[in-house]
Design an enzyme around this catalytic site. Sequence first.
Site, PDB file in Angstrom:
ATOM      1  CD  GLU A   1       4.923  -5.764   5.789  1.00  0.00           C
ATOM      2  OE1 GLU A   1       6.157  -5.284   5.529  1.00  0.00           O
ATOM      3  OE2 GLU A   1       3.819  -5.362   5.781  1.00  0.00           O
TER       4      GLU A   1
ATOM      5  CG  ASP B   1       0.934  -8.335   9.172  1.00  0.00           C
ATOM      6  OD1 ASP B   1       0.929  -8.067   7.817  1.00  0.00           O
ATOM      7  OD2 ASP B   1       1.488  -7.924  10.221  1.00  0.00           O
TER       8      ASP B   1
END
Length: 399
Positions: free
Chosen positions: A139, A81
Amino acid sequence: MLKELDAEIEAIFPEIVAIRRHIHQHPELSFQEYETSAYIQEKLTRLDIPFKVVANTGVVAVLEGQKSLSDDVVVLRADIDALPIHEQNDVLYKSTNEGIMHACGHDFHTANLLGVATILKGYKTEFSGKIVLLFQPAEEKIPGGAIQILESGILESFGGKIKAVLGMHVSPRVPLGKIGLRPGRFMASSDEFYFTIKGRGGHAAEPHRAVDPIMIAAQLLNTLQQLVSRKANPGIPSVLTFGRFIGDGAANVIPEEVKLAGTFRTMDETWRKEALETVATIARTLPEALGATAEVEVRHGYPALNNDPKLTGKVKNILQRSMGNEVVQDLEIWMAAEDFAYYSYRYPALFMLVGTNNDSVNTQFGLHNPQFNLDEKAFETAISALVNSAVSLLNESNG
């Protein structure tokens, strides 16, 4: 060292750089990495590596060794991400998604693991057991994707014993060509506070007719800093930082309310619980004592990350043996947080740093900076480190 590994890394280097730049151009926020996930799946399909989709956008692939029979498993994890940051780099592969940027190196992590997959596919006869390639979502945002991965049970679905979970993160504070390691406690826990101090707005010339939330919020911040300076054990690393203070009044207007947001980091779970309770209590009671009210939200984030000492020692020996004694750099604790920490409470785990700092190129900006960039030659070190570690750890138990 695995035969011809350096030459094979050199051969795929341009492709891995291209993958990283493509991902960098098309960043997606936590829990929204649908195009990134599809791109990873496409690459794995071309490599003829079987995979499963997990946690909506996560991808888990597996490579089975052919050297000998073994139930041992090594998991290699990369996060996929990006961050809500407007990129300020002037590069051809600049983000095309407005206000979203890979400013933490997750584009590198993902491309690197695809590079590892490419290499390992040709080394199946060199290792036993299974190597699981985990492309993990989210994350950067609490509660984090690691929790969903663990709750799904997918890592246990491959059977056998999980011998190690290895994670890697780029570091502009570590020189290019180095791998940073630290046994034991390494990264901090991370929790977030969101406060709304509600007073009574009024004219700046008549503060006695108002309840000034600006002054109350300022006093609250000063009081809370004593949590670290006077209440925390000096032997326990602790950080309390407020990065958001919004009092939307004017030069001559006292606003109705102020919004605050901050984070608390530490490396001791008992102290963490006590500190969070203390902050919440002060945030509620101090404004009330001064005539205001407070809405208090505590978002519990990631625990402290602990590297398994025995595993860390093994990997250090592997890296020095396969890549040279000079490749390993010992690290200090790092007060950043990582949801990789959850794996460290379930399995033997090691989170390492790969150096990306080269003074001759534009790599001086830190993580989460809109001008963050890295030296892509770090792929040579990162791919080699993960390939050598995974293969050697599996072969160690079957040698």
